[in-house]
Design an enzyme around this catalytic site. Structure first.
Site, PDB file in Angstrom:
ATOM      1  N   ASN A  11     -54.844-103.056   6.362  1.00  0.00           N
ATOM      2  CA  ASN A  11     -55.497-104.258   5.836  1.00  0.00           C
ATOM      3  C   ASN A  11     -55.986-103.894   4.431  1.00  0.00           C
ATOM      4  O   ASN A  11     -57.007-103.235   4.280  1.00  0.00           O
ATOM      5  CB  ASN A  11     -56.676-104.643   6.749  1.00  0.00           C
ATOM      6  CG  ASN A  11     -57.504-105.763   6.164  1.00  0.00           C
ATOM      7  OD1 ASN A  11     -57.098-106.422   5.208  1.00  0.00           O
ATOM      8  ND2 ASN A  11     -58.686-105.980   6.730  1.00  0.00           N
ATOM      9  N   TRP A  12     -55.221-104.318   3.436  1.00  0.00           N
ATOM     10  CA  TRP A  12     -55.544-103.911   2.062  1.00  0.00           C
ATOM     11  C   TRP A  12     -56.755-104.636   1.495  1.00  0.00           C
ATOM     12  O   TRP A  12     -57.252-104.284   0.441  1.00  0.00           O
ATOM     13  CB  TRP A  12     -54.328-104.159   1.165  1.00  0.00           C
ATOM     14  CG  TRP A  12     -53.362-103.015   1.178  1.00  0.00           C
ATOM     15  CD1 TRP A  12     -53.331-101.989   2.074  1.00  0.00           C
ATOM     16  CD2 TRP A  12     -52.314-102.762   0.236  1.00  0.00           C
ATOM     17  NE1 TRP A  12     -52.313-101.114   1.757  1.00  0.00           N
ATOM     18  CE2 TRP A  12     -51.674-101.573   0.631  1.00  0.00           C
ATOM     19  CE3 TRP A  12     -51.830-103.434  -0.886  1.00  0.00           C
ATOM     20  CZ2 TRP A  12     -50.588-101.031  -0.075  1.00  0.00           C
ATOM     21  CZ3 TRP A  12     -50.755-102.896  -1.581  1.00  0.00           C
ATOM     22  CH2 TRP A  12     -50.148-101.709  -1.183  1.00  0.00           C
ATOM     23  N   LYS A  13     -57.177-105.704   2.150  1.00  0.00           N
ATOM     24  CA  LYS A  13     -58.298-106.504   1.630  1.00  0.00           C
ATOM     25  C   LYS A  13     -57.985-106.909   0.181  1.00  0.00           C
ATOM     26  O   LYS A  13     -56.838-107.183  -0.132  1.00  0.00           O
ATOM     27  CB  LYS A  13     -59.615-105.730   1.745  1.00  0.00           C
ATOM     28  CG  LYS A  13     -59.786-105.139   3.152  1.00  0.00           C
ATOM     29  CD  LYS A  13     -61.152-104.629   3.422  1.00  0.00           C
ATOM     30  CE  LYS A  13     -61.188-104.048   4.832  1.00  0.00           C
ATOM     31  NZ  LYS A  13     -62.496-103.883   5.356  1.00  0.00           N
ATOM     32  N   HIS A 101     -61.193-112.118  10.694  1.00  0.00           N
ATOM     33  CA  HIS A 101     -61.808-110.868  10.236  1.00  0.00           C
ATOM     34  C   HIS A 101     -63.293-111.117   9.955  1.00  0.00           C
ATOM     35  O   HIS A 101     -63.665-112.178   9.450  1.00  0.00           O
ATOM     36  CB  HIS A 101     -61.103-110.358   8.977  1.00  0.00           C
ATOM     37  CG  HIS A 101     -61.493-108.948   8.651  1.00  0.00           C
ATOM     38  ND1 HIS A 101     -62.699-108.650   8.073  1.00  0.00           N
ATOM     39  CD2 HIS A 101     -60.863-107.770   8.865  1.00  0.00           C
ATOM     40  CE1 HIS A 101     -62.796-107.327   7.930  1.00  0.00           C
ATOM     41  NE2 HIS A 101     -61.684-106.776   8.412  1.00  0.00           N
ATOM     42  N   GLU A 170     -62.807-105.012  16.341  1.00  0.00           N
ATOM     43  CA  GLU A 170     -63.423-104.348  15.189  1.00  0.00           C
ATOM     44  C   GLU A 170     -64.933-104.546  15.236  1.00  0.00           C
ATOM     45  O   GLU A 170     -65.437-105.594  14.798  1.00  0.00           O
ATOM     46  CB  GLU A 170     -62.902-104.959  13.879  1.00  0.00           C
ATOM     47  CG  GLU A 170     -61.431-104.771  13.636  1.00  0.00           C
ATOM     48  CD  GLU A 170     -61.107-104.801  12.139  1.00  0.00           C
ATOM     49  OE1 GLU A 170     -60.566-103.810  11.656  1.00  0.00           O
ATOM     50  OE2 GLU A 170     -61.416-105.788  11.480  1.00  0.00           O
ATOM     51  N   GLY A 176     -65.968 -99.961   7.469  1.00  0.00           N
ATOM     52  CA  GLY A 176     -66.318 -99.382   6.174  1.00  0.00           C
ATOM     53  C   GLY A 176     -67.557 -98.510   6.172  1.00  0.00           C
ATOM     54  O   GLY A 176     -68.075 -98.157   5.113  1.00  0.00           O
ATOM     55  N   SER A 214     -63.341 -97.999  10.329  1.00  0.00           N
ATOM     56  CA  SER A 214     -63.472 -96.618   9.846  1.00  0.00           C
ATOM     57  C   SER A 214     -62.454 -95.639  10.432  1.00  0.00           C
ATOM     58  O   SER A 214     -62.762 -94.453  10.594  1.00  0.00           O
ATOM     59  CB  SER A 214     -64.897 -96.093  10.089  1.00  0.00           C
ATOM     60  OG  SER A 214     -65.821 -96.820   9.315  1.00  0.00           O
ATOM     61  N   GLY A 235     -58.428-100.308   7.315  1.00  0.00           N
ATOM     62  CA  GLY A 235     -58.794-100.925   6.043  1.00  0.00           C
ATOM     63  C   GLY A 235     -58.681 -99.941   4.893  1.00  0.00           C
ATOM     64  O   GLY A 235     -57.588 -99.644   4.406  1.00  0.00           O
ATOM     65  N   GLY A 236     -59.819 -99.382   4.489  1.00  0.00           N
ATOM     66  CA  GLY A 236     -59.886 -98.494   3.316  1.00  0.00           C
ATOM     67  C   GLY A 236     -58.778 -97.445   3.279  1.00  0.00           C
ATOM     68  O   GLY A 236     -58.115 -97.269   2.241  1.00  0.00           O
TER      69      GLY A 236
HETATM   70  P1  PGA Z   1     -62.132 -99.970   7.461  1.00  0.00           P
HETATM   71  O1  PGA Z   1     -61.795-101.525   7.597  1.00  0.00           O
HETATM   72  O2  PGA Z   1     -60.981 -99.211   8.068  1.00  0.00           O
HETATM   73  O3  PGA Z   1     -62.252 -99.739   5.977  1.00  0.00           O
HETATM   74  O4  PGA Z   1     -63.405 -99.712   8.188  1.00  0.00           O
HETATM   75  C1  PGA Z   1     -61.188-102.051   8.738  1.00  0.00           C
HETATM   76  C2  PGA Z   1     -60.988-103.521   8.553  1.00  0.00           C
HETATM   77  O5  PGA Z   1     -61.787-104.166   7.882  1.00  0.00           O
HETATM   78  O6  PGA Z   1     -60.000-104.102   9.070  1.00  0.00           O
END
Ligand code: PGA
Length: 253
Positions: A11-13, A101, A170, A176, A214, A235-236
């Site tokens: 998930n590149w956001k 999300h 999640e 994050g 995370s 995500g990150g």
């Molecule tokens: P994260 O994000 O891996 O940076 O915690 C996960 C997400 O928001 O899907």
């Protein structure tokens, strides 16, 4: 090592530009080597809308599937400045879409709106990655199960094509933050989600449920010991090909 299909979804956001195709190409190359070893994994990267079409058209053997992140709930065209609908997303070449999300919930997505977005996306034959999760307050109050139950039951309709819906658990307090749930908590929550969903929608099989929050190349080994987890929403760490690839490699170590 498990032989069950596992999902690794990036998930590149709000990240990436046209040059970021190199990250996708590196992941794609890695997938091709992995495939030769007979490992069953499905790799999806959900990118900003501006990158869907250029990435889909440039990607070579397409072992990485491109997905989107969110859409407007209205199915057709309309006066919705700055918005994009599920049909536009499908026509750009995406095959998956993240919906519900927590970052979108915190900017106004209610369970009801998410229900409409899921409906609109399924009509376009997009596969939906439907996110659910409790916040820290819910967790401390012991309300995790009731929150998850409400999120599921008020956004999913029995008439939906449930084969096209993947759930992503999640916990908001984990996104994050570097904090992740304990193994025994995760096992209980995954069993709860799978049982609740299967019973409620009278399914013959359990749904596919991913974990997100995370996930990194170290904690992935702890998660790999939990067979109930069908994959990960990352995500990150998905914004770097090395980190993303190391997560997949370490999962199968
Ligand atoms: P994260 O994000 O891996 O940076 O915690 C996960 C997400 O928001 O899907």
């Amino acid at each position: 090592m498990t032989n069950k299909l596992k999902y690794f979804v990036g998930n590149w956001k709000m990240f990436g530009d046209f040059s970021s195709i190199k990250i996708i190409n590196q992941i794609n190359q890695f997938c091709s080597n992995f495939k030769k070893k007979g490992i069953k994994s499905k790799v999806i990267v959900c990118v900003p809308h501006t990158l869907i079409y250029p990435f889909v058209t440039k990607l070579k053997n397409k072992l990485v599937t491109i997905g989107a992140q969110n859409c407007h709930h209205h199915n057709g065209v309309g006066a919705f400045t700055g918005s994009i609908n599920s049909s536009m997303i499908r026509k750009s070449g995406a095959r998956y879409i993240i919906l519900g999300h927590s970052e979108n919930r915190s900017s106004g997505d209610t369970n009801k709106l998410i229900n409409k977005k899921i409906d609109a996306s399924l009509r376009e034959k997009l596969n939906v990655i439907f996110c659910i999760g409790e916040n820290l307050h819910h967790k401390r109050e012991g309300k995790t199960f009731s929150v998850l139950r409400k999120q599921i039951n008020s956004s999913i309709d029995k008439k939906f094509n449930l084969n096209r819906i993947i759930i992503a658990y999640e916990p908001i307090w984990s996104i994050g933050t570097g904090k992740v749930p304990k193994t025994n908590e995760l096992i209980k929550i995954f069993k709860f989600i799978k049982d609740e969903y299967k019973r409620n929608f009278k399914l013959k099989r359990f749904p596919i449920v991913l974990y997100g929050g995370s996930v990194n190349d170290t904690n992935i080994q702890q998660f790999s010991l939990i067979p109930e987890i069908d994959g990960f929403l990352i995500g990150g760490a998905s914004q770097s090909s090395k980190k993303f690839i190391d997560i997949i490699k370490n999962y199968y170590k």
